[in-house]
Design an enzyme around this catalytic site. Structure first.
Site, PDB file in Angstrom:
ATOM      1  N   CYS A 107       0.737  -1.137   0.024  1.00 21.11           N
ATOM      2  CA  CYS A 107       0.133   0.080   0.047  1.00 21.11           C
ATOM      3  C   CYS A 107       0.833   1.389   0.044  1.00 21.11           C
ATOM      4  CB  CYS A 107      -0.833   0.029   1.116  1.00 21.11           C
ATOM      5  SG  CYS A 107      -1.878   1.375   1.152  1.00 21.11           S
ATOM      6  N   CYS A 203      -5.490  -2.201   7.119  1.00 19.51           N
ATOM      7  CA  CYS A 203      -6.634  -0.933   6.720  1.00 19.51           C
ATOM      8  C   CYS A 203      -7.989  -1.451   6.362  1.00 19.51           C
ATOM      9  CB  CYS A 203      -6.014   0.018   5.949  1.00 19.51           C
ATOM     10  SG  CYS A 203      -5.134  -0.459   4.458  1.00 19.51           S
TER      11      CYS A 203
END
Ligand SMILES: Nc1ncnc2c1ncn2[C@@H]1O[C@H](COP(=O)(O)OP(=O)(O)OP(=O)(O)O)[C@@H](O)[C@H]1O
Length: 385
Positions: A107, A203
């Site tokens: 990410c 997340c």
């Protein structure tokens, strides 16, 4: 403070506002330093389950409140498609291959320091900033990534796959601080995030059960749990749910005729879909003296170029203390690593990250661990000394 040639007052910085305390204080510190500051909230996951697990709405509200308090503009962007294509699909592929990937590393590489950075540049940013606990050092025209000053919070492990050029466009204002100081600053300036809990977990998964989440995307393949002598001890519901070194969740209790010590995953036999377990958290099969890795990435120069053996430190997981190691490139372009001390629970798919003192040099993805030192590498080290 500005590493660019522009005066600070004309330098525009876009801060990644997550709705957490670290990015809130990053924006505050940049404002105090005199930068032109704006915030950008990104959404990377379009939950379709009306999820109580996903806190994106609350996080956006917190980011809005902090930006209003600081008097800065907040942009928002949806990168869910890019996240799906460049992070999540790879994450699933790795699980399918029996490995345990680290989506936060991907990410950072693919979203925060690529898509986010490009978007911020379109908004006229000279720099982006994040609330990561790392430091950027500039020396001799080069940019280096150093560990955050707060040893407890250092996040360089997660940023090792970002490149030097991207760090040259990034600022990390809280990297010079200890976390408790960050909370005090937030409170002193009336930022509602001052006592917000640190985010945990991946997340997009949030607080939901990881097993349920993964099962939505990958078919589970139940199989047998075996001890190292080949005795079947029970059933597992899918190798992907298990990680090397893990104790819980084996679904087996005491075994007849065996001592009552807890069982640990020591290996996965992908071909036979068998989970291999052994008793005791310090079982010798859990310790590895060397490993091979691939997909190496160096932030600056490759310390293993020209057949060089790099001698420094590494971490095979976040929060691990630095481990002394020797590294060289193998003929196929991968890396071979010998450790001074055997390493517990080396996990294929996770990253090994290299350090020279406080500088993070880069890292690679772990392929395979070995019980013994890699002989040729050990011999090369002995010869050189
Ligand atoms: N949704 C988001 N939008 C914009 N930036 C984000 C977002 N999520 C994370 N970031 C940026 O990445 C940094 C590190 O993210 P991480 O998830 O590790 O949060 P953290 O260390 O708990 O920081 P924070 O307290 O700011 O949430 C954040 O400080 C922020 O700058």
């Amino acid at each position: 403070m500005s590493p660019s040639s522009k005066p600070i007052s004309e330098t525009k910085v876009i801060v990644g506002m997550s709705g957490g305390v670290d990015s809130s204080v990053s924006a505050l510190l940049l404002l105090q330093a005199g930068y032109q500051v704006e915030g950008l909230f990104m959404k990377n996951w379009d939950e379709d389950d009306g999820s109580e697990y996903c806190t994106a709405k609350d996080d956006l509200a917190d980011a809005e409140s902090v930006c209003a308090k600081l008097g800065i503009k907040l942009h928002s962007a949806n990168f869910a498609a890019e996240y799906w294509d460049n992070v999540f699909e790879h994450f699933l592929e790795e699980y399918k291959a029996g490995r345990t990937p680290n989506p936060d590393i991907l990410c950072n590489r693919e979203i925060k320091f690529k898509v986010f950075l490009d978007y911020a540049e379109l908004l006229g940013a000279d720099y982006i900033a994040t609330g990561h606990y790392v430091r950027r050092l500039d020396e001799g025209g080069r940019t280096y990534l150093a560990k955050g000053l707060d040893n407890n919070k250092d996040q360089s492990y997660f940023l090792h796959a970002v490149s030097e050029a991207e760090f040259a466009k990034s600022l990390f204002p809280v990297g010079e601080l200890e976390k408790p100081e960050v909370r005090v600053l937030a409170e002193e300036h009336g930022l509602i995030t001052h006592n917000k809990k640190d985010s945990t977990g991946i997340c997009f998964i949030g607080e939901r059960r990881f097993k349920d989440f993964l099962a939505q995307y990958l078919p589970a393949q139940p199989g047998v749990i075996e001890d190292l002598d080949g005795n079947a001890l029970g059933q597992h519901s899918g190798l992907m749910y298990h990680t090397i070194g893990q104790r819980q969740g084996l679904g087996i209790g005491g075994v007849k005729g065996q001592a009552e010590a807890p069982w640990y995953v020591v290996d996965k036999d992908l071909e036979r879909n068998v989970l291999l377990v052994a008793q005791g958290s310090d079982h010798p099969r859990l310790y590895k003296q060397s490993l091979s890795a691939s997909q190496s990435h160096w932030i600056g120069n490759n310390p293993c170029a020209h057949g060089n053996v790099f001698h420094g430190h590494s971490k095979i997981r976040y929060r691990q203390a630095d481990q002394e190691c020797w590294v060289r490139e193998s003929a196929d372009g991968g890396l071979e690593i010998n450790f001074a001390e055997p390493q517990r629970a080396v996990t294929p798919g996770q990253s090994i990250v290299f350090y020279k003192e406080d500088i993070c040099l880069g890292g690679a993805v772990i392929d395979q661990a070995q019980d013994e030192l890699i002989e040729e590498l050990a011999a090369q080290v002995t010869e050189a000394s």
